[in-house]
Design a protein around this motif. Structure first.
Motif, PDB file in Angstrom:
ATOM      1  N   LEU A 175       0.815  -1.213   0.000  1.00 17.91           N
ATOM      2  CA  LEU A 175       0.000   0.000   0.000  1.00 17.91           C
ATOM      3  C   LEU A 175       0.850   1.265   0.000  1.00 17.91           C
ATOM      4  CD1 LEU A 175      -3.019  -0.803   2.338  1.00 17.91           C
ATOM      5  CD2 LEU A 175      -3.117  -0.125  -0.052  1.00 17.91           C
ATOM      6  N   ALA A 176       2.077   1.190   0.519  1.00 18.55           N
ATOM      7  CA  ALA A 176       2.945   2.369   0.502  1.00 18.55           C
ATOM      8  C   ALA A 176       3.267   2.782  -0.918  1.00 18.55           C
ATOM      9  CB  ALA A 176       4.243   2.078   1.260  1.00 18.55           C
ATOM     10  N   ARG A 194       0.101   4.316  -2.428  1.00 20.22           N
ATOM     11  CA  ARG A 194      -0.256   5.599  -1.815  1.00 20.22           C
ATOM     12  C   ARG A 194       0.505   6.761  -2.448  1.00 20.22           C
ATOM     13  NH1 ARG A 194       0.201   5.983   4.572  1.00 20.22           N
ATOM     14  NH2 ARG A 194       2.389   5.521   4.109  1.00 20.22           N
ATOM     15  N   THR A 195       1.738   6.514  -2.899  1.00 22.80           N
ATOM     16  CA  THR A 195       2.552   7.601  -3.420  1.00 22.80           C
ATOM     17  C   THR A 195       2.047   8.153  -4.743  1.00 22.80           C
ATOM     18  OG1 THR A 195       4.057   6.047  -4.520  1.00 22.80           O
ATOM     19  CG2 THR A 195       4.616   6.729  -2.283  1.00 22.80           C
ATOM     20  N   ALA A 238      -7.970   7.092  -3.271  1.00 24.39           N
ATOM     21  CA  ALA A 238      -6.826   6.603  -2.497  1.00 24.39           C
ATOM     22  C   ALA A 238      -6.697   7.320  -1.157  1.00 24.39           C
ATOM     23  CB  ALA A 238      -5.545   6.754  -3.310  1.00 24.39           C
ATOM     24  N   LYS A 239      -6.845   8.643  -1.150  1.00 23.45           N
ATOM     25  CA  LYS A 239      -6.703   9.391   0.094  1.00 23.45           C
ATOM     26  C   LYS A 239      -7.729   8.951   1.128  1.00 23.45           C
ATOM     27  CE  LYS A 239      -4.663  13.548  -1.964  1.00 23.45           C
ATOM     28  NZ  LYS A 239      -4.833  14.998  -2.225  1.00 23.45           N
ATOM     29  N   PHE A 286      -6.854   5.439   2.537  1.00 21.56           N
ATOM     30  CA  PHE A 286      -5.724   5.471   3.460  1.00 21.56           C
ATOM     31  C   PHE A 286      -6.067   6.166   4.769  1.00 21.56           C
ATOM     32  CE2 PHE A 286      -3.221   4.804  -0.486  1.00 21.56           C
ATOM     33  CZ  PHE A 286      -2.600   3.625  -0.094  1.00 21.56           C
ATOM     34  N   SER A 287      -6.884   7.194   4.701  1.00 18.82           N
ATOM     35  CA  SER A 287      -7.201   7.937   5.921  1.00 18.82           C
ATOM     36  C   SER A 287      -8.306   7.275   6.730  1.00 18.82           C
ATOM     37  CB  SER A 287      -7.615   9.369   5.569  1.00 18.82           C
ATOM     38  OG  SER A 287      -8.808   9.381   4.795  1.00 18.82           O
ATOM     39  N   LEU A 292      -2.333  -1.713   5.789  1.00 21.53           N
ATOM     40  CA  LEU A 292      -1.832  -0.389   6.170  1.00 21.53           C
ATOM     41  C   LEU A 292      -0.882  -0.449   7.360  1.00 21.53           C
ATOM     42  CD1 LEU A 292      -4.991   1.860   5.744  1.00 21.53           C
ATOM     43  CD2 LEU A 292      -2.762   2.225   4.674  1.00 21.53           C
ATOM     44  N   VAL A 301       2.863  -0.767   6.327  1.00 22.03           N
ATOM     45  CA  VAL A 301       3.364   0.151   5.310  1.00 22.03           C
ATOM     46  C   VAL A 301       4.716   0.747   5.699  1.00 22.03           C
ATOM     47  CG1 VAL A 301       2.961   2.409   4.238  1.00 22.03           C
ATOM     48  CG2 VAL A 301       1.092   0.779   4.414  1.00 22.03           C
TER      49      VAL A 301
END
Length: 250
Positions: free
Chosen positions: A198-199, A202-203, A222-223, A226-227, A238, A241
C-alpha cells in the motif's frame, strides 16, 4: 472527470485442476478505470491481482464476465512485469531487444530506429550507450527502465504495471515510481499499478481497489481509503506500510 477507458463487469478467471473443479482465482469483480488515471490494484500474494492483470491484457482466458477497453489501436495496452531482468532476453543486447520490438511491429523505417531507441532511453533516464549492454550487466532498476522503454515503444495509451518495483530497494522504487508518474503526465497515459504494498500505491494512485481471496473488499479514492479504511484486511495492509513517501520527497 475523465470518461472510463476500461470497464470491468463481473469478471471471473479460473484455472483448471485435473479431477477437481476449476480454481476460481478472480471471483466476479467489477470496476472502471478513467482515462489518464493512476489506478491501484492492491492485495497480498495469491489474492488474484496478477491474474486479473493478465486477464486484462489478454494473457489469461476469462471464464465469464467482461473487460472492455475503449476503442484503441493495436498495441495500445502494454504490460510491465515484476521480474524486469527475466522479462529481457539474456542473449540480446538492450539495443537488439528494442530494435526487435520496432521491427516486429513495423514501427519506424530501419534507418530511423536507432534514433527512436535513443529517444526512448532518454525518456526513461538512461544513456544511449546502454544499448550495447546485456541485461545481466545492468541493475534491477535499469532493467525495469528498459522494460518501461520497451512498453513505450508501442506508443501505448494504457500501461498495466504488475509489481514493477517490488524487487527493488526503497530508494530505487521511489525513482521508478517518479518516472511512471512523469510519463503519465507527459504522455497522457493511464496506468494500472498492481502491488501488494500500500505504501507504493499511496505515493502515486488516484483511486484503488483492494483484493482479498479473489474479491474486491474495498475501493475508492486513495486518500480516503488510506485515511479511513473500512475493511479489516485493508487495515492489516496499512499496518505494514514502510515509508516510501519519505524517499520520494528526499
Amino acid at each position: 472527470m475523465n470518461a472510463p477507458i476500461l470497464t470491468v463487469n463481473d469478471l471471473v478467471v479460473e484455472y483448471p485442476r485435473p479431477g477437481k473443479p476449476p480454481f476460481r482465482a478472480v471471483k466476479g469483480v467489477s470496476f472502471d478505470v478513467r482515462e489518464n488515471e493512476f489506478f491501484g490494484i492492491v492485495g497480498e500474494s495469491g489474492c488474484g491481482k496478477s491474474t486479473l492483470a493478465k486477464a486484462l491484457c489478454g494473457l489469461q482466458p476469462i471464464a465469464s464476465g467482461a473487460a472492455a477497453f475503449a476503442s484503441m489501436p493495436r498495441g495500445a495496452v502494454q504490460m510491465i512485469f515484476q521480474d524486469a531482468v527475466g522479462s529481457l532476453n539474456p542473449r540480446k543486447t538492450i539495443g537488439d531487444a528494442l530494435t526487435e520490438v520496432l521491427a516486429v511491429h513495423r514501427l519506424y523505417p530501419p534507418e530511423g530506429r536507432a534514433a527512436r531507441i535513443a529517444t526512448l532511453l532518454d525518456e526513461v533516464g538512461l544513456p544511449p550507450d546502454v544499448t550495447a549492454a546485456y541485461p545481466r550487466e545492468l541493475s534491477g532498476g535499469q532493467c525495469q527502465r528498459i522494460s518501461i522503454a520497451r512498453a513505450l515503444a508501442m506508443n501505448p495509451r494504457v500501461i498495466v504495471a504488475d509489481e514493477p518495483v517490488s524487487a527493488l530497494d526503497v530508494s530505487v522504487q521511489a525513482r521508478v515510481l517518479n518516472l511512471l508518474a512523469d510519463l503519465r503526465a507527459r504522455r497522457n497515459l493511464t496506468i494500472l499499478l498492481i502491488s501488494h504494498d500500500l505504501a507504493v500505491v499511496r505515493t502515486v494512485c488516484d483511486r484503488l481497489i483492494v483484493m482479498h481471496a479473489g474479491e474486491i473488499v474495498e475501493r475508492g479514492d486513495a486518500k480516503t481509503v488510506f485515511s479511513n479504511p473500512q475493511h479489516s484486511y485493508t487495515k492489516t495492509l496499512l499496518a505494514a506500510v514502510p515509508d516510501v513517501a519519505a524517499a520520494l520527497n528526499a
